[in-house]
Design an enzyme around this catalytic site. Sequence first.
Site: not given
Length: 469
Positions: A18, A21, A120, A123, A139, A142, A289, A292
């Site tokens: 994405h 990155h 998690c 992570c 988290c 996520h 953030k 994905k």
Amino acid sequence: MEKTYITTAIPYVNGAPHVGHAMDYLLADVCARFFENSRFQAGTDEHGNKIFQKAKELNIPVQEYVDNNSKKFQDFIRRLGVEYTDFVRTTDPDHERRVQEIWKKLNDHIYLSKYEGWYCTGCERYVTEKEYEENHGVCPDHQKPYEKLEEENYYFRLSDFKDQIREAIESRKMTILPEFREKEILKLIEESPDVSISRPKSQLTWGVPVPGDESQVMYVWMDALSNYITVLGYPEKDISDSWPAYAQFVGKDILRFHAILWPAILLALRLELPRNIVSHGMVLSNGQKMSKSIGNVIDPIEVLDKHGTEAFRYFFLRHIDTFSDSDFTWEKFEDAYNNELANDLGNLIQRLATLCKKNNFELNGPVELSINHESNALMGQFRYKEAFDMIWEEVQAVNKKIDEDKPWVLAKEGDTKKLNEVLNNEVMDILTVAILLKPFLPETAKKIEKIFNSGKIEPPKEPLFPKNK
Ligand code: MSP
């Protein structure tokens, strides 16, 4: 000959790239182009449950799944105009064998112990009880509840190295950027417990086996961090022409692994610490953030198809802050494209080249410019967005100079001497801009040089950045 070794974090391949990155690659590419003789690693992180589960969900054999996604990342990096020299995949047998050798070398600092805690999978790490409470069991990155895990794992005795890491940071042998993150890391070192570096095979099958213990598989971070040296051939090869790395680029979310665990591993291996660890901010989408796991990703290929590599680089290097978080929106992207790339730069080139042609101005060249610009100091401190801002001021200054010099008036008045003088100055200025732009917009810089530094000056048939309707 010694190389300036530059590294990027290796992304998990549980999906396609994405736009977020792109940050590691673009910043590292600017760094590599700024220095000559650099060695530039990139790669993909292909083990762990997250990837294994995703492949299973899609009913694709795991190796095939990671092969496909690794390829997507390689294509993506190339489309960003990023020129890496080495690519590492953690499922590559060379890497796996080397990581096992590394494990054996760490033996004196490894012990087996039972652990119960919150984990998690996003992570791929245990969180402390304090973090668990602060985040109310979910988290924040996520948005998934932490899982309770109880396992027998191998541990790496981080406590053996805390003092040395702190000392290296304080004495600037290893610099963490930006500075406020360095302060956070210094605090975090104190609170960091020993690190679990393996998982029972019953919990994790997709990973590198722990040497000498069939029942355990290496923790993904242990495997992944080692990539920076396995790609150089460590331990069988002498890596001293490249290691220590001059700069390691990572997102702020994974700085702790790079600034605490990684230096500890290096110290245990008796290798030098990297000179700089540069942590960038996050590309956000609607203030969150881009990830994905959250599902709010922008497809970089769509952006690249629509506007091309140079416009992509421009936006992400100038409008996404180097160190803090910034929002990506299509609207901001289009504005920057039309107002800055098309208007400020594209028009300037068209306008100046047309003036040169019309007045038969030819450069007495090609010329070799050696420049010492203020932005170089910022470049040396990895403050790329600020450096780019300063370079853009030069673009605007050339536009202003042409407005003030009014070459068309000089032409009308027949003042050829003055006309040639002002055109010469303006052409020198645009060639200076081209040199400064090289690390950021390499293709554009090349085109500018080709147009203006070749004797006869012809405006490009197509504007460099055609305006979008
Ligand atoms: N596999 C680990 C890294 C191992 S390095 C030894 C990992 N992978 S990741 O795919 O989650 O992230 C790869 C890199 O992309 C990291 O530097 C991360 O910070 C960065 N980014 C991921 N999402 C991002 C944004 N939304 N914005 C900016 N950078 C982002 O962590």
